[in-house]
Design an enzyme around this catalytic site. Structure first.
Site, short mmCIF file in Angstrom:
data_model
loop_
_atom_site.label_atom_id
_atom_site.label_comp_id
_atom_site.label_asym_id
_atom_site.label_seq_id
_atom_site.Cartn_x
_atom_site.Cartn_y
_atom_site.Cartn_z
N HIS A 57 -2.71 -32.33 -82.41
CA HIS A 57 -1.91 -31.68 -81.36
C HIS A 57 -1.16 -30.45 -81.82
O HIS A 57 -0.34 -29.92 -81.06
CB HIS A 57 -0.87 -32.65 -80.78
CG HIS A 57 -1.45 -33.78 -80.02
ND1 HIS A 57 -1.68 -33.73 -78.68
CD2 HIS A 57 -1.87 -34.99 -80.44
CE1 HIS A 57 -2.19 -34.89 -78.27
NE2 HIS A 57 -2.33 -35.66 -79.33
N LYS A 105 10.41 -26.78 -71.46
CA LYS A 105 9.65 -27.29 -72.60
C LYS A 105 10.61 -27.39 -73.79
O LYS A 105 11.71 -26.86 -73.73
CB LYS A 105 8.49 -26.35 -72.94
CG LYS A 105 8.88 -24.88 -73.01
CD LYS A 105 7.68 -23.95 -73.17
CE LYS A 105 6.92 -23.67 -71.90
NZ LYS A 105 5.65 -24.34 -71.80
N ARG A 106 10.19 -28.07 -74.85
CA ARG A 106 11.04 -28.13 -76.03
C ARG A 106 11.43 -26.73 -76.49
O ARG A 106 10.66 -25.79 -76.32
CB ARG A 106 10.28 -28.82 -77.18
CG ARG A 106 10.16 -30.32 -77.02
CD ARG A 106 11.49 -31.01 -77.13
NE ARG A 106 12.02 -30.86 -78.46
CZ ARG A 106 12.48 -31.86 -79.20
NH1 ARG A 106 12.48 -33.08 -78.73
NH2 ARG A 106 12.96 -31.64 -80.40
N LYS A 149 7.53 -20.91 -78.86
CA LYS A 149 7.40 -20.94 -77.40
C LYS A 149 8.09 -19.74 -76.74
O LYS A 149 7.91 -19.48 -75.56
CB LYS A 149 7.96 -22.25 -76.84
CG LYS A 149 7.18 -23.49 -77.30
CD LYS A 149 7.77 -24.77 -76.72
CE LYS A 149 7.14 -26.03 -77.28
NZ LYS A 149 5.87 -26.41 -76.62
N THR A 155 1.15 -28.55 -71.23
CA THR A 155 0.78 -29.36 -70.06
C THR A 155 1.71 -29.05 -68.89
O THR A 155 1.33 -29.27 -67.73
CB THR A 155 0.82 -30.87 -70.38
OG1 THR A 155 1.99 -31.16 -71.14
CG2 THR A 155 -0.42 -31.30 -71.14
N LYS A 163 1.05 -28.76 -64.66
CA LYS A 163 1.87 -29.39 -63.62
C LYS A 163 2.41 -28.33 -62.66
O LYS A 163 2.45 -28.52 -61.44
CB LYS A 163 3.05 -30.14 -64.25
CG LYS A 163 2.61 -31.33 -65.09
CD LYS A 163 3.71 -31.81 -66.04
CE LYS A 163 3.08 -32.63 -67.16
NZ LYS A 163 3.99 -32.81 -68.31
C1 26V Z 1 5.53 -34.04 -85.24
C2 26V Z 1 6.59 -34.70 -85.72
C3 26V Z 1 6.87 -34.61 -87.13
C4 26V Z 1 7.82 -35.66 -87.59
C5 26V Z 1 9.01 -35.78 -86.69
C6 26V Z 1 8.61 -36.16 -85.29
C7 26V Z 1 7.42 -35.45 -84.85
C8 26V Z 1 7.10 -35.52 -83.54
C9 26V Z 1 5.99 -34.87 -83.06
C10 26V Z 1 5.21 -34.13 -83.91
C11 26V Z 1 4.00 -33.43 -83.43
C12 26V Z 1 4.26 -32.54 -82.35
C13 26V Z 1 2.98 -32.14 -81.77
C14 26V Z 1 3.09 -31.90 -80.30
O1 26V Z 1 3.93 -32.43 -79.61
N1 26V Z 1 2.19 -31.11 -79.82
C15 26V Z 1 2.09 -30.77 -78.42
O2 26V Z 1 1.12 -31.64 -77.87
C16 26V Z 1 0.92 -31.39 -76.49
C17 26V Z 1 -0.06 -32.41 -76.00
O3 26V Z 1 -1.30 -32.22 -76.59
C18 26V Z 1 0.41 -29.97 -76.29
O4 26V Z 1 0.27 -29.73 -74.92
C19 26V Z 1 1.39 -28.96 -76.88
O5 26V Z 1 0.86 -27.67 -76.79
C20 26V Z 1 1.68 -29.32 -78.32
O6 26V Z 1 2.70 -28.50 -78.85
#
Ligand code: 26V
Length: 804
Positions: A349, A535-536, A541, A643, A647
């Site tokens: 992701h 979004k975050r 972003k 996403t 929406k």
């Molecule tokens: C990484 C980590 C690292 C450790 C701490 C907690 C944590 C939580 C999440 C992540 C990975 C983040 C990846 C993510 O959220 N990607 C998003 O995924 C969406 C669904 O596929 C996508 O639409 C977004 O573009 C993408 O940023």
């Protein structure tokens, strides 16, 4: 299917309320009214749930298990009612009792068990898996505290604990009979059995009880009920004496205490890896237990089970499945490895390096000694096998163990049969750059699955006005087949329909405006353009680019007060990771800019800035239907998919976009004439990187309008800013603007001018909105899931298609 009359529903509700609270429902709080309603709905569907579980056992159907560290289901009452086909019976029944369904629904907490897109995608997928009639279940963590609650104090983000379980959770069922033990620490000794074979014995391990809490995932009017299983860590029964100190007891509790509020950097590493192993191991153990009830040969395991890992967080399922097959079931390495690879698939992701998980070897080794041995052996065999084929250099770059660290993505790729990206561009970047070496080794493992969204939540539930309009104009078939939204295109020149689209939007904007007035005391004009970025908060972003546009617009209006352009309300919703200092500075900046423009009398309400607090699924449901413009302005190549872009388009917002992530596919669907594209392409960005030719200071010096805006950050024009202005300015000028905002500034302004012009032509605008709604069907998660099922999981629907 549940057949119930509103008379019976009313009787049941009144009775149940009294049984639970010993007073009348009218005296209950909103939360109590919700809780009883939830319990009653649960009572109605329990039979179907039991039937589904029995049916898939009986037919020995293949099951998929979606392992995800995060789920963001949103409030479940309305989606359960909707999918069960009970919405109107319940709404009518409640109304007759003097209650309003919308109000009662507000009594439910929104479980924030995720950070953003990744967690929400998992929940959209759960809905689509159930609605497609597939047998598929979620596996995750029941965090005691969800993602922090966000408050603004003096414009700064403050994080408060989100005690979402304070009053219990009506939907979940604690299943003590399905608990398993997860082991940490200790050491491994090799012993010989009678036949002289070596086998590992684990000594002095710390045993934790994993207790599952199950929540049914209701399919859309098809009687299919899957399971979302979230695990909670507890001290094993009868072993309390082993956890004598407060600290030892705390250590157990902590495993499922908090969700890591970070999607870019990682911290608290040891605890996080414990969480990851905890839910991976518990999930795999419960799958194995189920498989054994089928009494099939182990070689059939991949025919009965698919395990999907949502990013690398659950990648320890690879060595965990190996461990069980080897140590507990006595399979050979070769047999176990074959099964493991055939069973597991992985979605990537993100390509952001800082979000790629790597764990120190010593940590894994001390926390999970047997798992570490298995990882070492997987790694050893991988290297041994690939060197003759690909040479040392390439092969070592793909090693799981490198520079004293365990590379989780490498483990996930080597241990699975499928690796997918989440939008076409993202998958291409994975194959050509980020994971190039692996793509050379395993070209057939790679595939794209562009993300999707469930129209059930994002249109049917969030936007009842649009739902009614669509039902009237194109019939109801789109509800089970969103591609039918295309039928709307036939009405693109129908003035009456276009007018109705505008009316629906206006009503939604009024609804949101009332919320803003109530919550923030800000008056916004529902006829203004509602320009939304939700979004975050992350530098890539580029919420900051949005701010630069607002400041420029402010300057233009100051210079020419009589300029005619439509009013705009800039709406932001975003949380920043508590440790992400820069993102928090941007939050402060947005709030400071809001203070400046909202209170400047000369602006005559031409611009307003609204930053909603505590953005999450529930607020998204309120904001998205009210949006006119959808800001998808990440630097090309950085946003894997996005996403919220899908929406928003489905709700008739027009996309302002860089050619990044799924924006490219939205562009393909609606064309230049129905969206606003600007900025560098991925290739252009890459070439700046390669040639080191990006110089932000030159852009600053060479563009007076841009210079004026940037200077506002440091010359006191924005009241209330402290160090933030300078730090942000420095990030752009001194540190060369990592995400190329300055380069995209001009084309962004130009695209924004087109928005202003187009919005004045109401008919044109409404037609564009119509085209976006009509083309949004292709982004249905139902289709995305069909492709996962057919191409990765090899899974077939167990029940007939949904009936609307
Ligand atoms: C990484 C980590 C690292 C450790 C701490 C907690 C944590 C939580 C999440 C992540 C990975 C983040 C990846 C993510 O959220 N990607 C998003 O995924 C969406 C669904 O596929 C996508 O639409 C977004 O573009 C993408 O940023």
């Amino acid at each position: 299917m549940i057949a119930i009359t509103s008379k019976q529903f009313k009787d049941d509700y009144v009775k149940m309320f009294e049984q639970v609270y010993a007073y009348n429902y009218q005296e209950g709080t909103r939360r109590e009214q919700f809780e009883v309603l939830g319990s009653l709905i649960k009572k109605y569907y329990m039979k179907d749930w039991k039937k589904t579980i029995e049916a898939y056992k009986e037919n020995k159907e293949k099951q998929v298990y979606y392992f995800s560290m995060e789920f963001l289901p949103g409030r479940m009452l309305k989606s359960n009612l909707w999918n069960l086909g009970l919405t109107s019976v319940v709404a009518t029944g409640l109304a007759e009792l003097g209650l309003d369904l919308d109000e009662v629904a507000e009594g439910e907490v929104d479980p924030a068990l995720g950070n953003g897109g990744l967690g929400r995608l998992a929940s959209c997928f759960m809905d689509s898996i159930a609605s497609n009639g597939l047998s598929g279940h979620g596996n995750g963590i029941r965090y005691r505290y969800g993602l922090f609650k966000q408050k603004f104090i003096d414009g700064y983000q403050i994080e408060l604990p989100e005690n979402w379980l304070r009053n219990g959770n009506v939907w979940e069922v604690r299943k003590e009979n399905k608990a398993v033990i997860v082991r940490f620490g200790g050491n491994v000794v090799m012993e010989q059995d009678e036949a002289g074979n070596l086998y590992p014995r684990y000594e002095h391990t710390r045993n934790i009880l994993a207790v599952p809490y199950d929540t049914p995932q209701v399919g859309f009017r098809n009687g299919n009920m899957n399971n979302l299983r979230l695990w909670s860590a507890e001290i094993p029964y009868g072993e309390e004496y082993l956890f004598r100190t407060e600290e030892e007891r705390d250590e157990v509790k902590q495993i499922t205490e908090v969700l890591y509020p970070d999607d870019s950097n990682y911290e608290g590493r040891r605890l996080r890896i414990k969480q990851e192993y905890f839910f991976s191991s518990a999930g795999v153990q419960s799958i194995i237990r189920y498989f054994k009830t089928l009494e099939e040969d182990w070689s059939l395991f991949p025919d009965k089970i698919a395990i999907h890992i949502n990013d690398t967080h659950p990648a320890l399922v690879v060595p965990e499945l190996m461990r069980i097959l080897l140590d507990e079931e006595g399979l050979s390495w070769e047999q176990a490895w074959e099964i493991t690879k055939k069973t597991i698939s992985y979605t990537n992701h993100t390509i952001l390096q800082e979000a790629m998980e790597r764990w120190n070897i010593e940590m894994i080794q001390s926390l999970l000694p047997r798992i570490y041995q298995i990882i070492e052996e997987i790694n050893r065999r991988h290297i041994e096998k690939k060197i003759p084929l690909y040479g040392e250099e390439l092969t070592y770059r793909t090693a799981i163990l490198q520079d004293g660290q365990v590379h989780m993505a490498n483990l996930a790729i080597i241990g699975s049969h499928s690796v997918n990206g989440v939008a076409r561009l993202h998958t291409d970047i994975l194959m050509e750059q980020t994971l190039r070496d692996f793509y050379i080794m395993y070209p057939n493992k790679f595939n794209n699955k562009t993300n999707g969204i469930t129209h059930r939540r994002w249109i049917h539930i969030a936007n009842p006005g649009l739902t009614r309009l669509l039902d009237d104009v194109i019939g109801e078939e789109w509800k089970s087949n969103p591609d039918e939204l295309k039928l709307l295109k036939a009405f693109a020149n129908d003035k009456e329909i276009l007018k109705r689209i505008e009316e629906v939007k206006l009503a939604n904007k009024k609804r949101f405006a009332a919320y803003v007035k109530e919550e923030k005391g800000i008056e916004i004009d529902p006829t203004a353009i509602f320009d939304v970025q939700i979004k975050r908060l992350h530098a890539y972003k580029r919420q900051l680019l949005n701010v630069l546009h607002i400041l420029d617009r402010y300057n233009q209006l100051k210079d020419q007060p009589d300029m005619t352009m439509p009013k705009r309300v800039f709406i932001f919703g975003a949380k920043a990771a508590p440790s992400y200092h820069y993102a928090k500075q941007i939050i402060k900046l947005i709030n400071a800019v809001a203070e400046l423009v909202n209170n400047d009398q000369e602006m005559k309400d031409q611009i307003k800035v609204v930053f909603v607090e505590n953005y999450g699924v529930s607020l998204a449901e309120l904001i998205i239907p009210a949006a006119d413009v959808s800001e998808q302005i990440s630097l090309a190549g950085k946003e894997a998919s996005g996403t919220s872009n899908m929406k928003l388009m489905a709700n008739g917002a027009l996309t302002m976009a860089t050619m990044d992530g799924a924006n490219i596919e939205i562009h393909e669907a609606v064309g230049n004439e129905n969206m606003y594209v600007f900025g560098l392409s991925n290739e252009e960005v890459q070439s700046y990187y390669e040639n080191h030719t990006y110089h932000s200071r030159n852009l600053y010096e060479g563009n007076p309008r841009l210079k004026r805006v940037l200077n506002m950050l440091i010359d006191g024009s924005i009241p209330g800013l402290h160090d933030e202005g300078q730090d942000i300015f420095d990030s752009l000028i001194k540190f060369n603007d990592e995400y190329f905002l300055l380069k995209d500034f001009d084309s962004y302004l130009q695209a924004q001018r087109h928005v202003d012009q187009d919005y004045l032509d109401r008919e044109k605008w409404n037609k564009m909105a119509l085209m976006n709604i009509a083309q949004s069907g292709r982004f249905s998660a139902d289709y995305t899931i069909q492709r996962y099922a057919e191409e990765i999981w090899l899974l077939h629907p167990r029940v007939a298609e949904a009936k609307s």
